[in-house]
Design a protein around this motif. Sequence first.
Motif, short mmCIF file in Angstrom:
data_model
loop_
_atom_site.label_atom_id
_atom_site.label_comp_id
_atom_site.label_asym_id
_atom_site.label_seq_id
_atom_site.Cartn_x
_atom_site.Cartn_y
_atom_site.Cartn_z
N UNK A 1 -22.41 3.31 -2.99
CA UNK A 1 -22.18 4.23 -4.11
C UNK A 1 -21.61 5.55 -3.59
N UNK A 2 -22.19 6.06 -2.50
CA UNK A 2 -21.65 7.28 -1.92
C UNK A 2 -20.22 7.10 -1.43
N UNK A 3 -19.95 5.97 -0.79
CA UNK A 3 -18.61 5.72 -0.28
C UNK A 3 -17.57 5.61 -1.38
N UNK A 4 -17.86 4.83 -2.41
CA UNK A 4 -16.90 4.68 -3.51
C UNK A 4 -16.67 6.01 -4.22
N UNK A 5 -17.77 6.73 -4.47
CA UNK A 5 -17.65 8.02 -5.14
C UNK A 5 -16.84 9.01 -4.30
N UNK A 6 -17.13 9.07 -3.00
CA UNK A 6 -16.41 9.98 -2.14
C UNK A 6 -14.93 9.64 -2.03
N UNK A 7 -14.61 8.35 -1.93
CA UNK A 7 -13.21 7.94 -1.83
C UNK A 7 -12.45 8.26 -3.11
N UNK A 8 -13.07 7.98 -4.26
CA UNK A 8 -12.40 8.26 -5.53
C UNK A 8 -12.19 9.76 -5.72
N UNK A 45 -8.40 11.04 1.79
CA UNK A 45 -7.47 12.15 1.97
C UNK A 45 -6.36 11.79 2.95
N UNK A 46 -6.66 10.86 3.85
CA UNK A 46 -5.65 10.43 4.81
C UNK A 46 -4.80 9.29 4.31
N UNK A 47 -4.99 8.89 3.06
CA UNK A 47 -4.20 7.81 2.45
C UNK A 47 -3.48 8.36 1.23
N UNK A 48 -2.41 9.16 1.42
CA UNK A 48 -1.76 9.85 0.30
C UNK A 48 -1.13 8.91 -0.71
N UNK A 49 -0.92 7.66 -0.34
CA UNK A 49 -0.29 6.72 -1.28
C UNK A 49 -1.30 5.99 -2.13
N UNK A 50 -2.59 6.39 -2.05
CA UNK A 50 -3.61 5.64 -2.77
C UNK A 50 -3.32 5.57 -4.26
N UNK A 51 -2.85 6.64 -4.83
CA UNK A 51 -2.60 6.64 -6.27
C UNK A 51 -1.50 5.70 -6.69
N UNK A 52 -0.64 5.28 -5.75
CA UNK A 52 0.44 4.37 -6.11
C UNK A 52 0.15 2.93 -5.78
N UNK A 53 -1.04 2.66 -5.22
CA UNK A 53 -1.40 1.28 -4.89
C UNK A 53 -1.82 0.56 -6.14
N UNK A 95 -4.83 0.54 -10.60
CA UNK A 95 -4.12 1.57 -9.85
C UNK A 95 -4.70 1.75 -8.47
N UNK A 96 -5.01 2.98 -8.11
CA UNK A 96 -5.54 3.25 -6.77
C UNK A 96 -7.00 2.94 -6.62
N UNK A 97 -7.66 2.48 -7.69
CA UNK A 97 -9.08 2.21 -7.61
C UNK A 97 -9.45 1.14 -6.61
N UNK A 98 -8.62 0.14 -6.45
CA UNK A 98 -8.92 -0.93 -5.50
C UNK A 98 -9.01 -0.38 -4.09
N UNK A 99 -8.04 0.43 -3.71
CA UNK A 99 -8.08 1.00 -2.36
C UNK A 99 -9.24 1.98 -2.20
N UNK A 100 -9.56 2.72 -3.26
CA UNK A 100 -10.69 3.64 -3.20
C UNK A 100 -12.00 2.88 -2.96
N UNK A 129 -2.03 -5.65 5.17
CA UNK A 129 -3.00 -5.08 4.24
C UNK A 129 -4.01 -6.13 3.80
N UNK A 130 -3.52 -7.35 3.53
CA UNK A 130 -4.44 -8.42 3.14
C UNK A 130 -5.40 -8.76 4.28
N UNK A 131 -4.85 -8.82 5.50
CA UNK A 131 -5.69 -9.11 6.64
C UNK A 131 -6.77 -8.05 6.84
#
Length: 322
Positions: free
Chosen positions: A108-115, A312-320, A74-79, A4-6
């Motif tokens: 801005x579009x990417x961050x907003x869409x991911x969140x 949507x393909x990263x269901x664990x985002x909220x737990x990161x 929380x999941x904001x970093x991955x978003x 993940x770091x890489x």
Amino acid sequence: MSPADGAMWALAALFVLAAGANDGAAVAALAGRVPGLPRGAAPLLLAAALAVVPLVLGTAVAGTLLRGVVAPEGGGVLAIALGFAAAVAVVGALTRQGLPTSLTLAVVGGITGAAAGAGLPVRWTTVALVLAVGLAAPLLGAVLGSLIARLFAHAPVLPRRAVRAGHATACLAQCAAYAANDGQKAFVPIALAAGAATGAPLAAWWYPAAAVLFLAGTLLALPRMAGALGNGVLATRPGHAVAAEGAAAAAVLGTGVLGYPVSMTQTITGALVGAGVNDGYRRVRWRAAVRVGAAWALTLPLSAAAAALLAAGAPLIGSVST
């Protein structure tokens, strides 16, 4: 280093290269239209500004992108990371077509869409303000470009030495303005990879390291971008280029002081159109201008959609966690 770091460090490197290919090449392409600086000086000046100016003036714009759209906890970093990944893909595709687009819109579009795709709360007020300021910047650039070009029109026999001096001054101002505003996007994925998303300062050596990657991206994309921007929207004369550089520097630096990211490529294009219209409506190559505008219009929704799909393909985002 974990996988993940890489992946985060790889994303940071790719984004800085993309910023150089899109933003840096656009700035250098315009600078190359006027004699007055040694060949290749503009990319070096821009990279040097990116290494120094944020250390001197701060990184308010990077903070807006890092913490203003979605909370990094929380999941904001991955978003945020997924938003930057989508931005790289969209901007890379458009850059390959020789179309300078807006990394600000893409990010801005990417961050907003991911969140939104991950079900995280989005700070819509900040998004609206960033987009409003971003829309105003090219319009302001067009007005200022027209005004400065009008000054040149009243002095048609301006000595070549004065044109060279004006170009050198405007180019330096533009490089500083970019580093104080638009260029700070490059430090956001670096902050994510370095674990500094919550506001801890980056180590000083990251700034010159990012500048080297940015320079590499600029040099790789410069030939293609020179044709699209340097002589695509307008058959650029020295007066046009100097007017556009000065106008873009003023508009971008002013919004950077407020902490709002704007696109240097959008502002430059707006300034070129303003400078050309000052000589007559027919001076502007409107078909090329429409193509660039279409790229801008597509950038935000494409980035938002791509990031939302990634989230949507990263269901664990909220737990990161951070």
